[in-house]
Design a protein around this motif. Structure first.
Motif, mmCIF file in Angstrom:
data_model
loop_
_atom_site.group_PDB
_atom_site.id
_atom_site.type_symbol
_atom_site.label_atom_id
_atom_site.label_comp_id
_atom_site.label_asym_id
_atom_site.label_seq_id
_atom_site.Cartn_x
_atom_site.Cartn_y
_atom_site.Cartn_z
ATOM 1 N N SER A 37 -0.137 91.944 -15.289
ATOM 2 C CA SER A 37 -0.927 91.768 -14.071
ATOM 3 C C SER A 37 -1.684 90.442 -14.062
ATOM 4 N N ARG A 89 -0.866 87.316 -11.518
ATOM 5 C CA ARG A 89 -1.893 86.964 -10.530
ATOM 6 C C ARG A 89 -2.173 85.467 -10.526
ATOM 7 N N SER A 139 -2.019 87.892 -0.252
ATOM 8 C CA SER A 139 -1.064 88.982 -0.065
ATOM 9 C C SER A 139 -1.522 90.249 -0.785
ATOM 10 N N GLN A 176 0.168 91.842 -2.933
ATOM 11 C CA GLN A 176 0.534 91.767 -4.351
ATOM 12 C C GLN A 176 -0.595 91.164 -5.179
ATOM 13 N N GLU A 177 -1.269 90.155 -4.650
ATOM 14 C CA GLU A 177 -2.398 89.552 -5.362
ATOM 15 C C GLU A 177 -3.499 90.585 -5.607
#
Length: 305
Positions: free
Chosen positions: A252, A256, A264, A266-267
């Motif tokens: 993670s 990042r 987004s 996902q971030e």
């Protein structure tokens, strides 16, 4: 003449939603934070009070629990506050302070996981010399070195970031302050800060990751040389918890900081995982797979409850 920052605060817009959704998120993250505090405190007290756990491996585990308490407390309280407030603001000074401590505690965890990998390598590769090599002085030096290197790294990055100017843009599409999230808001040249962040991340985080990878290659070669199946299984079991923690943290954290800043989903997921979820999971990872830790926690609870 050099511009000066006119923005006094930022608005954190990472977790949007109506009032009902915000209330549900508040309860969710409050439960996660309380579980993080209870789990890490129990593990830290068990390691501290139980003489059976006074070994290098559990010394590092206790330090990891203390670090997870610090890391989670840097981000989650402000997240909880913003979920209840209408104006989800944070001062520029408070944002930069959060950037510093997120970087410092994350960097310390990276170093500490590397030290724990070295501990496992010595335990499996040189079991007869383990207590001699992993002396109390070396363990303390590795821990202090982890904190020192991480805080120095964070200090260098934050001193460079202090030269950034913020003139108009205020909205951060994130729930916490991280350097990549601040670059789009700056009205000054960010190349120096970006280069500093890139170099420090490569040296610090990738350096530790490569050290962990090298240690486990050596560990794997040693385990494959063990003749008995039970011996190989026992050796693998002593590493499984640490490997799980490493995979959660690096998967993670690195993703990042490597992915382009775009606000987004996902971030947000990656940041939530390494700053909120992982500190809660680490005590479970190390206690569920470790009979000695579970026994120590039970003995401590029977003694004090």
């Amino acid at each position: 003449m050099r511009n000066h920052s006119t923005v006094l605060e930022f608005i954190l817009l990472g977790l949007p939603g109506d009032a009902q959704t915000q209330a549900l998120l508040f309860m969710l993250f409050l439960v996660i934070y309380l579980l993080t505090l209870v789990g890490n405190l129990l593990l830290l007290l068990a390691v501290k009070t139980d003489s059976r756990l006074h070994t290098p491996m559990y010394f590092f585990l206790g330090q990891l629990s203390f670090l997870d308490l610090c890391h989670s407390s840097v981000t989650v309280p402000k997240l909880l506050e913003n979920l209840l407030s209408v104006k989800k603001s944070i001062s520029v000074e408070g944002c930069l302070a959060q950037v510093f401590f997120v970087f410092a505690t994350g960097g310390t965890e990276s170093c500490l996981l590397a030290a724990m990998a070295y501990d496992r390598y010595v335990a499996i590769g040189s079991p007869l010399l383990y207590s001699q090599v992993m002396s109390r002085q070396l363990c303390a030096g590795l821990v202090w070195g982890s904190w020192g290197l991480a805080f120095l790294d964070a200090l260098i990055n934050i001193l460079v970031a202090l030269n950034l100017d913020f003139c108009e843009a205020q909205n951060i599409h994130h729930f916490l302050c991280e350097l990549p999230s601040l670059y789009p808001l700056s009205c000054s040249d960010v190349s120096t800060s970006f280069t500093t962040l890139l170099c420090s991340s490569f040296i610090h985080f990738f350096g530790n990751f490569l050290f962990i990878l090298f240690s486990y290659i050596r560990i794997l070669l040693t385990i494959l040389g063990i003749s008995s199946t039970s011996g190989r299984s026992k050796a693998f079991s002593t590493c499984s918890s640490h490997l799980t923690a490493v995979s959660f943290f690096y998967r993670s954290g690195l993703l990042r900081y490597l992915m382009p800043n775009s606000g987004s989903i996902q971030e947000l997921i990656f940041s939530l995982q390494y700053s909120v979820i992982t500190p809660m999971l680490n005590p479970l990872i190390y206690s569920l797979k470790n009979k000695e830790v579970k026994a120590a926690v039970r003995r401590m609870l029977r003694k004090y409850l």
